[in-house]
Write a protein that holds these residues in place. Structure first.
Motif, mmCIF file in Angstrom:
data_model
loop_
_atom_site.group_PDB
_atom_site.id
_atom_site.type_symbol
_atom_site.label_atom_id
_atom_site.label_comp_id
_atom_site.label_asym_id
_atom_site.label_seq_id
_atom_site.Cartn_x
_atom_site.Cartn_y
_atom_site.Cartn_z
ATOM 1 N N VAL A 27 87.539 48.711 15.088
ATOM 2 C CA VAL A 27 87.680 48.415 16.519
ATOM 3 C C VAL A 27 88.076 46.943 16.662
ATOM 4 O O VAL A 27 87.236 46.061 16.519
ATOM 5 C CB VAL A 27 86.378 48.692 17.309
ATOM 6 N N PRO A 28 89.369 46.683 16.930
ATOM 7 C CA PRO A 28 89.799 45.291 17.094
ATOM 8 C C PRO A 28 89.418 44.742 18.477
ATOM 9 O O PRO A 28 89.624 45.425 19.491
ATOM 10 C CB PRO A 28 91.330 45.366 16.971
ATOM 11 N N THR A 29 88.881 43.520 18.507
ATOM 12 C CA THR A 29 88.553 42.861 19.779
ATOM 13 C C THR A 29 88.834 41.364 19.668
ATOM 14 O O THR A 29 89.022 40.850 18.574
ATOM 15 C CB THR A 29 87.060 43.001 20.165
ATOM 16 N N MET A 30 88.767 40.724 20.838
ATOM 17 C CA MET A 30 88.847 39.257 20.852
ATOM 18 C C MET A 30 87.467 38.670 21.171
ATOM 19 O O MET A 30 87.366 37.495 21.535
ATOM 20 C CB MET A 30 89.885 38.782 21.873
ATOM 21 N N GLY A 31 86.418 39.488 21.056
ATOM 22 C CA GLY A 31 85.069 38.976 21.286
ATOM 23 C C GLY A 31 84.747 38.833 22.758
ATOM 24 O O GLY A 31 85.431 39.395 23.612
ATOM 25 N N LEU A 33 82.101 40.147 24.120
ATOM 26 C CA LEU A 33 81.999 41.601 24.272
ATOM 27 C C LEU A 33 81.244 41.999 25.538
ATOM 28 O O LEU A 33 80.394 41.269 26.028
ATOM 29 C CB LEU A 33 81.307 42.196 23.040
ATOM 30 N N HIS A 34 81.606 43.167 26.045
ATOM 31 C CA HIS A 34 80.911 43.755 27.193
ATOM 32 C C HIS A 34 80.727 45.244 26.911
ATOM 33 O O HIS A 34 81.143 45.745 25.848
ATOM 34 C CB HIS A 34 81.700 43.499 28.486
ATOM 35 N N GLU A 35 80.150 45.943 27.888
ATOM 36 C CA GLU A 35 79.833 47.363 27.687
ATOM 37 C C GLU A 35 81.092 48.183 27.357
ATOM 38 O O GLU A 35 81.019 49.145 26.588
ATOM 39 C CB GLU A 35 79.128 47.894 28.945
ATOM 40 N N GLY A 36 82.244 47.786 27.902
ATOM 41 C CA GLY A 36 83.493 48.500 27.597
ATOM 42 C C GLY A 36 83.782 48.483 26.104
ATOM 43 O O GLY A 36 84.118 49.511 25.503
ATOM 44 N N HIS A 37 83.617 47.309 25.498
ATOM 45 C CA HIS A 37 83.821 47.212 24.043
ATOM 46 C C HIS A 37 82.813 48.110 23.307
ATOM 47 O O HIS A 37 83.158 48.756 22.304
ATOM 48 C CB HIS A 37 83.613 45.770 23.568
ATOM 49 N N LEU A 38 81.578 48.126 23.810
ATOM 50 C CA LEU A 38 80.542 48.895 23.093
ATOM 51 C C LEU A 38 80.821 50.399 23.129
ATOM 52 O O LEU A 38 80.488 51.118 22.190
ATOM 53 C CB LEU A 38 79.149 48.587 23.661
ATOM 54 N N VAL A 39 81.448 50.859 24.215
ATOM 55 C CA VAL A 39 81.823 52.285 24.277
ATOM 56 C C VAL A 39 82.835 52.590 23.159
ATOM 57 O O VAL A 39 82.750 53.618 22.480
ATOM 58 C CB VAL A 39 82.370 52.650 25.675
ATOM 59 N N LEU A 40 83.776 51.669 22.949
ATOM 60 C CA LEU A 40 84.749 51.836 21.850
ATOM 61 C C LEU A 40 84.017 51.858 20.498
ATOM 62 O O LEU A 40 84.330 52.666 19.613
ATOM 63 C CB LEU A 40 85.760 50.683 21.839
ATOM 64 N N MET A 41 83.044 50.962 20.352
ATOM 65 C CA MET A 41 82.288 50.871 19.090
ATOM 66 C C MET A 41 81.548 52.190 18.817
ATOM 67 O O MET A 41 81.547 52.691 17.694
ATOM 68 C CB MET A 41 81.248 49.739 19.142
ATOM 69 N N PHE A 146 91.089 52.060 20.517
ATOM 70 C CA PHE A 146 91.661 51.137 21.501
ATOM 71 C C PHE A 146 91.349 51.640 22.913
ATOM 72 O O PHE A 146 91.285 52.847 23.151
ATOM 73 C CB PHE A 146 93.181 51.035 21.339
ATOM 74 N N GLY A 147 91.190 50.701 23.851
ATOM 75 C CA GLY A 147 90.872 51.065 25.231
ATOM 76 C C GLY A 147 92.125 51.321 26.054
ATOM 77 O O GLY A 147 93.145 50.651 25.881
ATOM 78 N N GLU A 148 92.016 52.275 26.979
ATOM 79 C CA GLU A 148 93.124 52.535 27.908
ATOM 80 C C GLU A 148 93.227 51.430 28.964
ATOM 81 O O GLU A 148 94.190 51.393 29.725
ATOM 82 C CB GLU A 148 92.944 53.910 28.575
ATOM 83 N N LYS A 149 92.237 50.549 29.005
ATOM 84 C CA LYS A 149 92.303 49.371 29.895
ATOM 85 C C LYS A 149 93.619 48.630 29.668
ATOM 86 O O LYS A 149 94.278 48.198 30.604
ATOM 87 C CB LYS A 149 91.108 48.476 29.602
ATOM 88 N N ASP A 150 93.982 48.471 28.387
ATOM 89 C CA ASP A 150 95.248 47.814 28.026
ATOM 90 C C ASP A 150 96.234 48.919 27.651
ATOM 91 O O ASP A 150 96.537 49.126 26.478
ATOM 92 C CB ASP A 150 95.018 46.842 26.869
ATOM 93 N N PHE A 151 96.703 49.639 28.656
ATOM 94 C CA PHE A 151 97.421 50.882 28.400
ATOM 95 C C PHE A 151 98.755 50.645 27.694
ATOM 96 O O PHE A 151 99.116 51.384 26.774
ATOM 97 C CB PHE A 151 97.659 51.624 29.727
ATOM 98 N N ILE A 175 89.031 53.831 30.473
ATOM 99 C CA ILE A 175 88.547 52.539 31.004
ATOM 100 C C ILE A 175 87.074 52.633 31.391
ATOM 101 O O ILE A 175 86.660 53.582 32.062
ATOM 102 C CB ILE A 175 89.353 52.136 32.255
ATOM 103 N N VAL A 176 86.314 51.646 30.965
ATOM 104 C CA VAL A 176 84.905 51.548 31.366
ATOM 105 C C VAL A 176 84.838 50.569 32.537
ATOM 106 O O VAL A 176 85.395 49.469 32.465
ATOM 107 C CB VAL A 176 84.036 51.058 30.188
ATOM 108 N N ARG A 177 84.163 50.990 33.607
ATOM 109 C CA ARG A 177 84.144 50.201 34.850
ATOM 110 C C ARG A 177 82.730 49.763 35.222
ATOM 111 O O ARG A 177 81.759 50.403 34.819
ATOM 112 C CB ARG A 177 84.722 51.050 35.999
ATOM 113 N N ALA A 183 87.266 47.207 36.632
ATOM 114 C CA ALA A 183 87.412 47.462 35.195
ATOM 115 C C ALA A 183 86.761 46.307 34.431
ATOM 116 O O ALA A 183 87.015 45.136 34.735
ATOM 117 C CB ALA A 183 88.891 47.574 34.836
ATOM 118 N N MET A 184 85.912 46.636 33.470
ATOM 119 C CA MET A 184 85.261 45.573 32.687
ATOM 120 C C MET A 184 86.309 44.809 31.899
ATOM 121 O O MET A 184 87.260 45.389 31.374
ATOM 122 C CB MET A 184 84.234 46.169 31.741
ATOM 123 N N SER A 185 86.125 43.491 31.819
ATOM 124 C CA SER A 185 87.051 42.637 31.087
ATOM 125 C C SER A 185 86.341 41.339 30.731
ATOM 126 O O SER A 185 85.533 40.837 31.524
ATOM 127 C CB SER A 185 88.274 42.336 31.966
#
Ligand code: AMP
Length: 281
Positions: A27-31, A33-41, A146-151, A175-177, A183-185
């Motif tokens: 799961v690539p991220t830029m750190g 982190l928020h709940e949206g990232h954790l759903v991906l994890m 990858f998240g659909e946030k960055d479609f 997308i996690v909101r 949308a979480m970001s």
């Protein structure tokens, strides 16, 4: 949970896991982190024996004048959050370990990166696909989330994987909101409380587009108009674009009998935010 900063060490770790026959998820991220990232994890966790989260604020995907230097970083907190998943490895290289000063090879995806955010962030997608290709080569994952946030990023990576024969399964996550729809970001951290309220207009605009589409046959322009009207009501918002495109190819003038992506980029104060939804026919 292990923290690895050296690409060489990361590759050795992955090679050992592959030799044991273990399935590796990335799961690539830029750190920050928020709940949206954790759903991906958690999605990655469910599907992998070894789960690697990368934290890398990738300099090559930021343009001049963008927020690379001030992008929020909080490594200790990120690690505490990743431990709850739990993640097996945090791969957190320094930029100097990822890019030699004389690097001259890049991954450039065509058409799909030419619209939407492309013209507003020159070089951004080239930076993204190049770093993701490098991460795939270093971590050797079977799957990546990858998240659909960055479609548009998701579509560019799917196209890169297909065009360059990467043997990596791409898992998209919706997308996690926040409770109110935003949308979480990681960039939401930049917003003042007044801007936080204005920012809600993005998700309200997406909702208006969805309702317009659901109400009966309409064209892409009507969907765009419904969303734009909501954004224009909010004084603190400067629209970068509102578009309705084919959800697969991201081409303009989508056919209404195929899924349509409605996508927004707007500035709330100085903060650039994006949101989107796929409207099914
Ligand atoms: P970032 O750290 O912003 O580069 O994001 C890392 C990954 O998390 C990307 O695949 C993003 O699309 C995904 N992501 C970020 N925010 C969300 C969200 N609210 N919902 C779903 N995925 C997200």
């Amino acid at each position: 949970m292990m923290v690895i900063t050296s690409p060489g060490e990361m590759t050795r770790y992955s090679s050992d896991a592959l030799q044991r026959g273990e399935r590796i998820g990335l799961v690539p991220t830029m750190g920050c982190l928020h709940e949206g990232h954790l759903v991906l994890m958690r999605e990655g966790r469910r599907r992998s024996a070894v789960l690697v989260a990368s934290i890398f604020v990738n300099p090559t995907q930021f343009g001049p004048g963008e927020d690379f230097a001030r992008y929020p970083r909080n490594f200790e907190r990120d690690c505490a959050m990743l431990q709850t998943v739990p993640v097996d490895v945090v791969f957190a290289p320094e930029p100097s370990a990822m890019y030699s000063p004389d690097a001259q090879t890049f991954v450039d995806v065509g058409e799909i990166t030419s619209g939407l955010c492309g013209p507003h962030r020159p070089g951004h997608f080239r930076g993204v696909t190049t770093v993701v290709a490098k991460l795939f080569n270093i971590v050797k994952p079977h799957l990546a989330v990858f998240g659909e946030k960055d479609f548009q990023q998701l579509r560019a990576i799917q196209r890169m994987v297909r065009d360059l024969n990467f043997d990596v399964e791409i898992i998209p996550v919706p997308i996690v909101r926040e409770k109110d729809g935003l949308a979480m970001s990681s960039r939401n951290a930049y917003l003042s409380s007044a801007e936080r309220e204005d920012a809600l207009a993005l998700s309200l605009a997406i909702r208006a587009a969805r309702e317009k589409h659901r109400a009966g046959p309409c064209c892409a322009e009507e969907i765009v108009f419904a969303a734009t009207r909501v954004l224009n009501r909010m004084k603190g918002i400067a629209i970068e674009y509102v578009e309705a495109v084919d959800a697969e190819t991201l081409a303009r003038h989508p056919s209404l009998d195929r899924p349509i992506l409605v996508a927004i980029a707007a500035r709330v104060g100085k903060t650039r935010l994006i949101d989107n939804a796929v409207l099914q026919p």
